[in-house]
Design a protein around this motif. Structure first.
Motif, PDB file in Angstrom:
ATOM      1  N   ILE A   6       0.873  -1.163   0.000  1.00 43.98           N
ATOM      2  CA  ILE A   6       0.000   0.000   0.000  1.00 43.98           C
ATOM      3  C   ILE A   6       0.911   1.213   0.000  1.00 43.98           C
ATOM      4  O   ILE A   6       1.801   1.319   0.845  1.00 43.98           O
ATOM      5  N   VAL A   7       0.716   2.092  -0.980  1.00 48.76           N
ATOM      6  CA  VAL A   7       1.599   3.250  -1.073  1.00 48.76           C
ATOM      7  C   VAL A   7       1.002   4.397  -0.266  1.00 48.76           C
ATOM      8  O   VAL A   7      -0.057   4.926  -0.605  1.00 48.76           O
ATOM      9  N   ALA A   8       1.662   4.773   0.820  1.00 45.21           N
ATOM     10  CA  ALA A   8       1.221   5.891   1.648  1.00 45.21           C
ATOM     11  C   ALA A   8       2.220   7.035   1.510  1.00 45.21           C
ATOM     12  O   ALA A   8       3.428   6.816   1.615  1.00 45.21           O
ATOM     13  N   GLU A  65      -2.075  10.923   6.772  1.00 47.26           N
ATOM     14  CA  GLU A  65      -3.459  10.451   6.649  1.00 47.26           C
ATOM     15  C   GLU A  65      -3.512   9.137   5.880  1.00 47.26           C
ATOM     16  O   GLU A  65      -4.276   8.223   6.228  1.00 47.26           O
ATOM     17  N   GLN A  66      -2.718   9.041   4.826  1.00 49.84           N
ATOM     18  CA  GLN A  66      -2.676   7.785   4.069  1.00 49.84           C
ATOM     19  C   GLN A  66      -2.068   6.657   4.913  1.00 49.84           C
ATOM     20  O   GLN A  66      -2.437   5.499   4.760  1.00 49.84           O
ATOM     21  N   ALA A 125      -3.538   3.024   5.610  1.00 49.98           N
ATOM     22  CA  ALA A 125      -2.734   1.815   5.373  1.00 49.98           C
ATOM     23  C   ALA A 125      -2.747   0.912   6.610  1.00 49.98           C
ATOM     24  O   ALA A 125      -2.818  -0.313   6.501  1.00 49.98           O
ATOM     25  N   LEU A 126      -2.694   1.536   7.791  1.00 47.88           N
ATOM     26  CA  LEU A 126      -2.655   0.734   9.025  1.00 47.88           C
ATOM     27  C   LEU A 126      -3.918  -0.109   9.187  1.00 47.88           C
ATOM     28  O   LEU A 126      -3.887  -1.180   9.780  1.00 47.88           O
ATOM     29  N   VAL A 167       7.636   1.726   1.855  1.00 48.57           N
ATOM     30  CA  VAL A 167       6.926   1.772   3.137  1.00 48.57           C
ATOM     31  C   VAL A 167       6.270   3.134   3.323  1.00 48.57           C
ATOM     32  O   VAL A 167       5.101   3.229   3.675  1.00 48.57           O
ATOM     33  N   TYR A 168       7.026   4.204   3.050  1.00 49.92           N
ATOM     34  CA  TYR A 168       6.474   5.560   3.136  1.00 49.92           C
ATOM     35  C   TYR A 168       7.064   6.374   1.984  1.00 49.92           C
ATOM     36  O   TYR A 168       8.275   6.593   1.928  1.00 49.92           O
TER      37      TYR A 168
END
Ligand SMILES: [Zn+2]
Length: 579
Positions: A290-292, A296-297, A301-302, A326-327
């Protein structure tokens, strides 16, 4: 070459006498196929050499001398006389953007491994002619002009206008820069003395003193990607043909398994169809997540991470890692000298990593620059206190700037290194940017000597070229495509081959099925046109399979007319050498 073959054959006999045959139990049905009279480089734990291998269904059931394997034969057993040729396990690239490549492959004019500028120009002319006026001629990475031995210079707008006056042309060097001709500039809306079109990185469109665009777009991943995203992809009805041409090019190059970051859904669907038909010619193991890019993203993702299910597939296709980001804001660019990860960004990175560890997921993360690797390891050590990662095969990918102390930290954490020498094509650029430091990017010998579990890959097909024998050549000689010495951390041929086979099998969670030629493993192997272990080191890059086998099926056979990207395609039948 003949002399070499004869010399090797003697060696094979001596080694074969020394080693005992390995085979599965006697209750096995007779093999479907026996390959004999070869030099089988098994890449098992002892790096044993044998003469023959027996295959039943999709698996290897015996490895040993000609005589030992002949004793297993039944009435329906087919045979291939290897005539002294070397055989190695199918090569595994632990990280290549394979499915993304399928969306452009049929349209691309690839320069991977092309060492002559004259030849590249000839290929350009031919492609322009075959696609016709007005159609794009382009590639998306995989090369750099310093690989041209005859005339290592960039392309100019005027030159590309002369070569292909009626076609828009875009040639992308790795993620460093793109060369455009006038038609391409026009198509992209880039004009003299007019503001840059939207979506281009400010300053990336190079202009002369009069405000006229030179045809060069420069500035790392975001700048080059601005062009790539505006190029026409293959039409939806061409996607399967494009995927097929891509897979066949991989088989022809010697690849049988690929770790794939970002498994595009539309291409994945095609592979699923092939799988249902028993026609998977390259095994694919997806690295997806999941690309955060904002806090907020990360919150979103969490919530999603605990629901991710990996390992629902099998040895032909599976999802195996969360990755490769990861981020988003901490995703290193390719040509930056240094990074400076900020505490608030690292805080977000750690929140995501903590959840990945808590969910018990393997992680494969892009980490390139020295300070980024340090900062990630700080976070991972903290995560590991709460949710031990030891059994999760967490992997740092690329690691061109990794240091010995960082490798030691990774070993303590039970981590792995997926090594992708971008210098295979970017070596000369890296030397311009980093000076002598580039000689240690990546520090292959330091990694090998540390004892860490690691494997070779490319990060192709944009960042790097994709040919695995070019990677092995780089690892053994320290030379980039074209032959310039750019790295002083070369390693031995055996260690390089192990890193491209058995160790990579581990890095894609397939150590019980792939990576060596041993009874019980899947029959993925390459019959080579020359012996990897004895050919002069400079020739390693020219080695090509004459047969590529995946799961006991011949998926590429050089004895058949050379495949073309657009021609009809069938898995080749066993032919030629049968007696
Ligand atoms: Zn990456």
């Amino acid at each position: 070459m003949e002399m070499l073959h004869r010399a090797n054959f003697g060696l094979v006999l001596r080694l074969a006498i020394a080693g005992a045959a390995a085979m599965l139990g006697a209750q096995q049905p007779a093999p479907d196929l026996i390959l004999s009279n070869g030099k089988i480089i098994t890449v098992d734990e002892r790096f044993a050499i044998a003469q023959a291998v027996a295959i039943q269904g999709d698996r290897i059931i015996g490895v040993g001398s000609n005589q030992e394997m002949a004793q297993l034969a039944g009435t329906n057993t087919q045979r291939i006389d290897l005539k002294g040729r070397a055989v190695i396990p199918g090569l595994i690239d632990n990280h290549m953007h394979l499915l993304r490549a399928a969306t452009t492959w049929l349209q691309e004019l690839r320069f991977d491994g092309v060492e002559s500028r004259k030849l590249a120009i000839k290929m350009l002319r031919a492609r322009a002619q075959s696609v016709g006026p007005g159609q794009w001629v382009y590639n998306v990475g995989g090369w750099a002009h310093q690989q041209f031995v005859d005339d290592p210079k960039p392309f100019t707008r005027e030159e590309l206008d002369r070569i292909a006056p009626d076609n828009p042309v875009a040639l992308q060097e790795s993620y460093y820069q793109v060369f455009l001709n006038s038609r391409a500039l026009e198509a992209l809306g880039i004009e003299a003395n007019v503001p840059d079109p939207q979506g281009f990185v400010p300053g990336s469109i190079l202009r002369d003193a009069r405000g006229r665009p030179t045809g060069v777009i420069r500035g790392d991943i975001p700048a080059t990607r601005a062009v790539a995203t505006r190029l026409p992809k293959v039409a939806p009805e061409q996607l399967e043909a494009s995927s097929r041409a891509l897979v066949q090019d991989m088989n022809r190059a010697g690849l049988t398994t690929v770790g794939v970051p970002g498994c595009n859904a539309d291409v994945l669907e095609i592979f699923q169809k092939w799988k249902a038909q028993g026609q998977i010619n390259v095994r694919i193991f997806c690295i997806d997540g999941i690309v955060a890019g904002t806090p907020e993203q990360v919150d979103q993702a969490l919530l999603q991470i605990p629901r991710i299910k990996l390992f629902q597939g099998d040895s032909s296709m599976d999802n195996i890692f969360f990755g490769e980001s990861v981020y988003g804001p901490l995703h290193d660019p390719m040509f930056a000298l240094k990074s400076a990860p900020k505490p608030d960004q690292l805080h977000e990175w750690r929140r995501v990593a903590m959840e990945i560890a808590k969910a018990g997921l393997p992680l494969h993360v892009h980490a390139e620059l020295h300070d980024t690797i340090d900062a990630f390891l700080d976070q991972i050590e903290a995560v590991n206190q709460e949710h031990p990662i030891k059994s999760l095969r967490w992997t740092l990918a690329h690691v061109n700037q990794i240091s010995a102390p960082q490798i030691e930290r990774m070993k303590k954490l039970g981590m792995y290194a997926a090594v992708h020498p971008w210098a295979e094509i970017n070596g000369a650029i890296l030397h311009e940017e980093f000076g002598d430091g580039a000689y240690d990017m990546p520090p292959l010998a330091t990694i090998q000597n540390s004892g860490i579990q690691w494997g070779l890959g490319t990060d192709g097909t944009a960042a790097n070229q994709y040919l695995p024998f070019t990677t092995l050549y780089f690892a053994v000689t320290g030379k980039m495509v074209g032959g310039a010495k750019v790295n002083r951390q070369s390693i031995g041929r055996e260690d390089a081959l192990i890193a491209h086979t058995r160790k990579n099998a581990y890095l894609v969670f397939q150590e019980n099925n792939l990576g060596s030629i041993q009874p019980g493993k899947l029959a993925d192997l390459l019959v080579l046109d020359r012996d990897y272990l004895t050919v002069p080191a400079d020739q390693i890059r020219n080695i090509r399979p004459v047969i590529t086998m995946v799961g006991g099926r011949i998926v590429y056979d050089a004895g058949v007319a050379a495949p073309t990207a657009t021609g009809p395609w069938h898995p080749s039948p066993i032919r030629g050498n049968i007696f």
